[in-house]
Design an enzyme around this catalytic site. Structure first.
Site, PDB file in Angstrom:
ATOM      1  CB  THR A 134      -0.325   8.856  -7.660  1.00 61.06           C
ATOM      2  OG1 THR A 134       0.790   8.139  -8.168  1.00 61.06           O
ATOM      3  CG2 THR A 134      -1.484   8.691  -8.612  1.00 61.06           C
TER       4      THR A 134
ATOM      5  CB  SER B 214       6.604   8.550  -2.495  1.00 64.39           C
ATOM      6  OG  SER B 214       6.273   7.276  -2.962  1.00 64.39           O
TER       7      SER B 214
ATOM      8  CB  THR C 169       0.881   4.714  -2.739  1.00 60.35           C
ATOM      9  OG1 THR C 169       1.243   4.495  -4.110  1.00 60.35           O
ATOM     10  CG2 THR C 169      -0.430   5.461  -2.663  1.00 60.35           C
ATOM     11  CG  ASP C 170       5.576   3.987  -5.597  1.00 55.06           C
ATOM     12  OD1 ASP C 170       4.543   3.300  -5.643  1.00 55.06           O
ATOM     13  OD2 ASP C 170       6.112   4.489  -6.599  1.00 55.06           O
TER      14      ASP C 170
HETATM   15  N1  ASP Z   1       4.722   6.504  -7.904  1.00 55.64           N
HETATM   16  C1  ASP Z   1       3.757   7.179  -7.059  1.00 55.64           C
HETATM   17  C2  ASP Z   1       4.463   7.746  -5.835  1.00 55.64           C
HETATM   18  O1  ASP Z   1       4.657   7.025  -4.887  1.00 55.64           O
HETATM   19  C3  ASP Z   1       2.700   6.220  -6.664  1.00 55.64           C
HETATM   20  C4  ASP Z   1       1.568   6.818  -5.854  1.00 55.64           C
HETATM   21  O2  ASP Z   1       1.620   7.872  -5.253  1.00 55.64           O
HETATM   22  O3  ASP Z   1       0.528   6.098  -5.792  1.00 55.64           O
HETATM   23  O4  ASP Z   1       4.795   8.896  -5.842  1.00 55.64           O
END
Ligand code: ASP
Length: 324
Positions: A13, A56, A87-88
């Protein structure tokens, strides 16, 4: 003299924008835009390398291994390294690198919960915090670190605990390592429980199955059919499983597949406490391995690395016996 820091971008993200009608999607601008982030260039001599630009959930253990190889091959020219990531699955990639990296220089993961199109961006602040931590000499030898929301966490123990809040990353069992205040970076503790498991290959055919009340053995049967080398069972409490899956557990072990039990609770170790059929003591007696305090997704990655290093399951069993 300014420290030399390499920022390695992998996507997430932090590198995304709202692109109606598609929703939030990866954006090509991030790597270039990074160098214009406020304060960044005052803190260190920054170099940027785009390793990938992936959400991710697209990151695989093979990609993690490639990333680890990239870090070890390139870190000699820098004082520290920052990795931006979605973050995932951040806690998985960070833990994987914590196990396999050879370097003791600071390697710091960071991310954002908000895309570049959102109000109140957390990404730029998190990157600045991560660069400050990567430039700090107290960050040496502490393992792979995760910086989010002005906090420093250890990769092994950090968890994404919320799907939307900017303070999503916590270390529920042991607490944060330190903080990033405006005047300085402060460490309050470090983890004494670090493992180094350098490998050049991994075995990805390892399964993770969560135990739920009333479950049947269909997932365990599928693991056997898929030729898994090991199955991690996220069991109840101290490491207890429902009795109806015991025959399938025995069947896996008879087919030379290691079965490792961890707990589906948020914190705490599994232990050979309960002697009833399916209890941890019973499972240990029949040959199941109790996996300590590690959570399911991380135990799965550790087994991929262990089987990459030691193709003989008995050596993996022995390693786990000594290190859980
Ligand atoms: N869906 C995103 C990812 O992990 C979430 C994020 O980065 O906060 O790529």
């Amino acid at each position: 003299m300014k420290k030399k820091i390499l920022i390695v971008t992998t996507g997430g993200t932090i590198a995304m924008k709202q692109n109606s009608p598609f929703g939030v999607v990866p954006d090509d601008e991030f790597t270039r835009a990074l160098l214009t982030f406020p304060h960044l260039n005052d803190l260190a001599a920054i170099h940027v390398h785009e390793f990938a630009n992936l959400p991710s959930p697209y990151i695989t253990p093979q990609k993690m291994l490639e990333l680890a190889k990239f870090v070890d091959a390139n870190i000699a020219a820098y004082d520290g390294l920052v990795i931006t990531h979605g973050t995932d699955t951040l806690e998985e990639t960070a833990y994987f690198l914590d196990l396999v990296l050879q370097t003791e220089k600071p390697v710091v993961f960071t991310a954002a919960m908000r895309s570049a199109s959102d109000l109140g961006l957390d990404g730029p602040r998190n990157i600045v915090g991560a660069v400050r931590v990567a430039s700090n000499r107290d960050s040496h030898g502490k393992g792979v670190l995760v910086v989010m929301n002005d906090e420093i966490h250890y990769a092994r123990d950090v968890v994404k605990t919320d799907s939307g809040k900017t303070d999503a990353f916590l270390t529920p069992a042991y607490g944060l390592l330190g903080i990033i205040d405006p005047d300085r970076v402060i460490y309050y503790r470090q983890s004494y429980f670090r493992e180094k498991l350098h490998t050049t290959t991994i075995e990805t055919n390892i399964d993770l199955i969560k135990c739920v009340s009333g479950m049947d053995d269909r997932h365990l049967v599928a693991s056997l059919q898929a030729g898994a080398r090991a199955v991690v069972l996220e069991a109840f409490g101290r490491g207890n499983i429902p009795p109806q899956i015991i025959p399938a557990v025995r069947n896996l072990m008879e087919n030379n597949i290691l079965v490792i039990v961890v707990s589906r609770t948020y914190t705490g170790r599994v232990l050979p406490e309960y002697g009833y059929e399916g209890g941890g003591a019973y499972l240990e007696k029949i040959g199941v391995i109790l996996g300590g305090d590690l959570k399911g997704p991380k135990m799965r990655l550790k087994l991929m690395i262990l089987f990459g290093k030691f193709p003989d399951p008995e050596r993996v069993r022995e390693y786990l016996r000594q290190h859980n």
